[in-house]
Write an enzyme that holds these catalytic residues in place. Sequence first.
Site, PDB file in Angstrom:
ATOM      1  N   SER A  84       0.833  -1.197   0.000  1.00 34.18           N
ATOM      2  CA  SER A  84       0.000   0.000   0.000  1.00 34.18           C
ATOM      3  C   SER A  84       0.880   1.264   0.000  1.00 34.18           C
ATOM      4  O   SER A  84       1.687   1.440  -0.913  1.00 34.18           O
ATOM      5  CB  SER A  84      -0.956  -0.042   1.198  1.00 34.18           C
ATOM      6  OG  SER A  84      -2.041   0.841   1.021  1.00 34.18           O
ATOM      7  N   HIS A 234      -7.357  -6.078   0.029  1.00 36.48           N
ATOM      8  CA  HIS A 234      -6.197  -5.191   0.146  1.00 36.48           C
ATOM      9  C   HIS A 234      -5.171  -5.723   1.146  1.00 36.48           C
ATOM     10  O   HIS A 234      -3.979  -5.513   0.982  1.00 36.48           O
ATOM     11  CB  HIS A 234      -6.670  -3.798   0.564  1.00 36.48           C
ATOM     12  CG  HIS A 234      -5.589  -2.770   0.586  1.00 36.48           C
ATOM     13  ND1 HIS A 234      -4.829  -2.476  -0.541  1.00 36.48           N
ATOM     14  CD2 HIS A 234      -5.110  -1.961   1.579  1.00 36.48           C
ATOM     15  CE1 HIS A 234      -3.952  -1.535  -0.228  1.00 36.48           C
ATOM     16  NE2 HIS A 234      -4.089  -1.214   1.042  1.00 36.48           N
TER      17      HIS A 234
END
Length: 254
Positions: A84, A234
């Site tokens: 991320s 994610h």
Amino acid sequence: MLLNYKQTGQGPHVILIHGLFGSLENLNVIANALAENFTVTNLDLRNHGRSPHSDIMDYSAMADDVLALMDHLGIDKAHLVGHSMGGKVAMQIAHINPSSVNKLVVLDIAPVAYQSRHDDIIAALKLVKSHAINDRKEADKLMTQLIPELGVRQFLLKSYAKNELGELQWRFNLTTLSEKYRNILANIKANDSCLCDTLFIKGNDSDYILPEYREAIMAQFSNAKAKIIHGAGHWLHAQKPMAVNKSINDFLMA
């Protein structure tokens, strides 16, 4: 600034870089797996974990911090693995100092600017900060009002710990992270294409890497390829650790 870090294993160097509101602990599952074949340096970015705080929070500064740590440790070149926000830091390093990067692994992020998606999280963190709280259970109850997902709350609460005075507080610098949030959403600075071998690993259920981002990815990382982890979002390394670790290890060992 000198970042807090933990080093394990033996072999070629790998640097692990966590995401927003995280710490080096979040990537331990990757560190432990890679330590069988590599010297792994797992770090806390500025304003996170046990690293120093600063009013400056952007990708250039974070990239410089990692490069300074590499210099401090005598690491001339390393594989970079970032998740991320940490993936963007890794990409920024590859652009400003490509000679320091061997291979690059980017977990579920693209070199594009993003729209705000942490408003409720930031509000929940500020809500906890504004209350005198005695334990994590109480903090979790407060956060439930704004964050219904248990997994997200558990991730955030890993950074809720006692300070030297025995008071519970967020380890990350919430003030700066909220004030400079736009810098975190922004794209990295890149003038040309990075030629390092790059692997983008996407969680199949995540919307952080979309088909329309392919052009931007290939323009900035011309030697990039992709791997999709099914059944993961994610937080793919937490949801499918064996699949993610195998993908990383196979790529770095090739």
